[in-house]
Design an enzyme around this catalytic site. Structure first.
Site, mmCIF file in Angstrom:
data_model
loop_
_atom_site.group_PDB
_atom_site.id
_atom_site.type_symbol
_atom_site.label_atom_id
_atom_site.label_comp_id
_atom_site.label_asym_id
_atom_site.label_seq_id
_atom_site.Cartn_x
_atom_site.Cartn_y
_atom_site.Cartn_z
ATOM 1 N N SER A 1 2.590 1.840 -3.271
ATOM 2 C CA SER A 1 1.693 2.313 -4.340
ATOM 3 C C SER A 1 1.370 3.795 -4.145
ATOM 4 O O SER A 1 1.302 4.563 -5.108
ATOM 5 C CB SER A 1 0.408 1.468 -4.385
ATOM 6 O OG SER A 1 -0.411 1.726 -3.265
ATOM 7 N N LYS A 2 1.185 4.210 -2.897
ATOM 8 C CA LYS A 2 0.869 5.630 -2.638
ATOM 9 C C LYS A 2 2.099 6.506 -2.855
ATOM 10 O O LYS A 2 1.972 7.661 -3.288
ATOM 11 C CB LYS A 2 0.322 5.805 -1.218
ATOM 12 C CG LYS A 2 -1.060 5.182 -1.005
ATOM 13 C CD LYS A 2 -2.150 5.912 -1.780
ATOM 14 C CE LYS A 2 -3.541 5.408 -1.426
ATOM 15 N NZ LYS A 2 -4.604 6.089 -2.162
ATOM 16 N N TYR B 1 0.839 -1.209 0.000
ATOM 17 C CA TYR B 1 0.000 0.000 0.000
ATOM 18 C C TYR B 1 0.876 1.262 0.000
ATOM 19 O O TYR B 1 0.698 2.158 -0.832
ATOM 20 C CB TYR B 1 -0.912 -0.028 1.228
ATOM 21 C CG TYR B 1 -1.705 1.238 1.434
ATOM 22 C CD1 TYR B 1 -2.871 1.473 0.712
ATOM 23 C CD2 TYR B 1 -1.278 2.211 2.347
ATOM 24 C CE1 TYR B 1 -3.601 2.642 0.896
ATOM 25 C CE2 TYR B 1 -2.002 3.379 2.533
ATOM 26 C CZ TYR B 1 -3.165 3.590 1.814
ATOM 27 O OH TYR B 1 -3.881 4.756 1.993
HETATM 28 N N1 NAP Z 1 -9.711 6.802 5.434
HETATM 29 C C1 NAP Z 1 -8.601 7.413 5.824
HETATM 30 O O1 NAP Z 1 -8.473 7.855 6.970
HETATM 31 C C2 NAP Z 1 -7.479 7.570 4.830
HETATM 32 C C3 NAP Z 1 -6.182 7.757 5.305
HETATM 33 C C4 NAP Z 1 -5.164 7.936 4.388
HETATM 34 C C5 NAP Z 1 -5.426 7.924 3.027
HETATM 35 N N2 NAP Z 1 -6.708 7.730 2.595
HETATM 36 C C6 NAP Z 1 -6.958 7.699 1.154
HETATM 37 O O2 NAP Z 1 -8.114 8.469 0.867
HETATM 38 C C7 NAP Z 1 -8.921 7.810 -0.109
HETATM 39 C C8 NAP Z 1 -10.324 7.547 0.440
HETATM 40 O O3 NAP Z 1 -10.232 6.829 1.661
HETATM 41 P P1 NAP Z 1 -11.436 5.890 2.140
HETATM 42 O O4 NAP Z 1 -11.041 5.358 3.467
HETATM 43 O O5 NAP Z 1 -12.717 6.611 1.982
HETATM 44 O O6 NAP Z 1 -11.316 4.737 1.031
HETATM 45 P P2 NAP Z 1 -11.990 3.267 1.056
HETATM 46 O O7 NAP Z 1 -13.289 3.352 1.741
HETATM 47 O O8 NAP Z 1 -10.969 2.297 1.589
HETATM 48 O O9 NAP Z 1 -12.138 2.958 -0.501
HETATM 49 C C9 NAP Z 1 -12.680 3.910 -1.399
HETATM 50 C C10 NAP Z 1 -13.375 3.231 -2.522
HETATM 51 O O10 NAP Z 1 -12.474 2.444 -3.323
HETATM 52 C C11 NAP Z 1 -13.324 1.652 -4.129
HETATM 53 N N3 NAP Z 1 -12.680 0.450 -4.646
HETATM 54 C C12 NAP Z 1 -12.180 -0.622 -3.972
HETATM 55 N N4 NAP Z 1 -11.776 -1.586 -4.828
HETATM 56 C C13 NAP Z 1 -12.038 -1.104 -6.084
HETATM 57 C C14 NAP Z 1 -11.851 -1.611 -7.401
HETATM 58 N N5 NAP Z 1 -11.324 -2.819 -7.607
HETATM 59 N N6 NAP Z 1 -12.224 -0.823 -8.455
HETATM 60 C C15 NAP Z 1 -12.761 0.389 -8.247
HETATM 61 N N7 NAP Z 1 -12.961 0.931 -7.039
HETATM 62 C C16 NAP Z 1 -12.610 0.195 -5.975
HETATM 63 C C17 NAP Z 1 -14.500 1.228 -3.243
HETATM 64 O O11 NAP Z 1 -15.663 1.283 -4.059
HETATM 65 P P3 NAP Z 1 -16.961 0.305 -3.777
HETATM 66 O O12 NAP Z 1 -17.260 0.530 -2.327
HETATM 67 O O13 NAP Z 1 -17.993 0.807 -4.694
HETATM 68 O O14 NAP Z 1 -16.562 -1.106 -4.067
HETATM 69 C C18 NAP Z 1 -14.467 2.270 -2.110
HETATM 70 O O15 NAP Z 1 -15.680 2.940 -1.957
HETATM 71 C C19 NAP Z 1 -8.178 6.542 -0.493
HETATM 72 O O16 NAP Z 1 -7.408 6.776 -1.649
HETATM 73 C C20 NAP Z 1 -7.278 6.281 0.699
HETATM 74 O O17 NAP Z 1 -6.107 5.569 0.373
HETATM 75 C C21 NAP Z 1 -7.747 7.547 3.465
#
Ligand code: NAP
Length: 252
Positions: free
Chosen positions: A165-166, A162
């Site tokens: 990739s980021k 992960y």
């Molecule tokens: N949450 C945090 O605190 C946090 C921290 C650091 C970085 N980030 C970054 O911020 C962004 C959003 O975070 P998040 O926690 O809201 O993300 P998440 O809930 O883990 O995932 C976001 C979306 O990715 C989609 N996804 C998963 N597999 C997929 C695939 N094979 N093809 C297309 N879409 C796919 C899912 O869509 P479906 O549900 O429709 O399947 C999901 O709704 C991400 O890039 C994450 O790395 C988040």
């Protein structure tokens, strides 16, 4: 751009595509953009009902949104999404690469399939979508926003695939900021903790919150407001990777 084109681009409705818009951060970004009067293309993979909820929130605000399904790990699905969105809308001002995988595997158990899956979604898809929508974005003097992670530079144990990739996504963001400007800007947002992973206990939340200088996690809306700000109020921000982490990445 001629004066007439400039006037037209200021008055016409802006359009955004947000990947992973059915929940959490992607949903908050989509809704915030709708508040800013964008038409929003909502991509989802499996969570159709979540994407429909996002559409409903947007329509309740008086806005408009369309749904698009794609498994963005597949290059062919990325190309299909580009075709479908290009047919559905006449221009694109903003691409938000938000969809992501996040699941731990100890390095010794990490196999090539898991590694490649992570890179396909987190890095290859933003590359393909940025390239596929480039003409649209150029015509609109548009913006690409990539959701990165403070963990790209300060990795968590068990997340080598992960974090790598980021880190690649940060590299892509900076490369595009150099190569595509001034026609298109590219900006990275690196969240700290803004939406808790499913199953995180209260004890785990409190333990992490204690390490964050702000003493709490952020929210998806913190990210959404920044997306809106970069897009609408900060036209000179390009190539920055902006942490939204309550100060967590400043400490050791
Ligand atoms: N949450 C945090 O605190 C946090 C921290 C650091 C970085 N980030 C970054 O911020 C962004 C959003 O975070 P998040 O926690 O809201 O993300 P998440 O809930 O883990 O995932 C976001 C979306 O990715 C989609 N996804 C998963 N597999 C997929 C695939 N094979 N093809 C297309 N879409 C796919 C899912 O869509 P479906 O549900 O429709 O399947 C999901 O709704 C991400 O890039 C994450 O790395 C988040």
């Amino acid at each position: 751009m001629s004066q007439a084109q400039e006037t037209h681009s200021k008055t016409r409705r802006k359009i955004a595509l947000v990947t992973g818009a059915g929940a959490r951060v992607g949903q908050a970004i989509a809704v915030e953009l709708a508040r800013a009067k964008f038409h929003v293309c909502l991509h989802y993979h499996q969570n159709k009902s979540g994407a429909q909820d996002t559409q409903k929130y947007i329509e309740d605000l008086g806005g408009t949104a369309q749904l698009f399904q794609a498994d963005l790990r597949q290059a062919s699905a990325c190309q299909d999404l580009i075709r479908q969105v290009s047919l559905a809308v006449e221009h694109l001002d903003l691409l938000v690469n938000n969809a992501s995988l996040f699941s731990p595997v100890a390095f010794e158990q990490l196999d090539l399939t898991v590694w490649q899956e992570m890179f396909s979604l987190n890095l290859q898809a933003p590359f393909l979508l940025s390239q596929g929508f480039l003409n649209h974005l150029k015509q609109a003097q548009g913006l690409i926003i990539n959701l990165c992670d403070i963990g790209a530079e300060r990795p968590l144990r068990g997340y080598a695939h992960y974090s790598s990739s980021k880190a690649g996504l940060i590299g892509l963001t900076r490369a595009l900021a150099v190569e595509l400007a001034p026609a298109v800007r590219c900006v990275g947002i690196s969240p700290g903790q803004v939406a808790w992973p499913p199953g995180y206990t209260n004890a785990q939340r409190e333990k992490l919150a204690e390490r964050i200088p702000m003493k709490k996690g952020g929210t998806p809306e913190d990210i959404a407001k920044l997306v809106r700000f970069i897009m609408l109020d900060a036209p000179y921000i390009n190539g920055a990777i902006i942490p939204v982490d309550g100060g967590l990445s400043c400490r050791y």
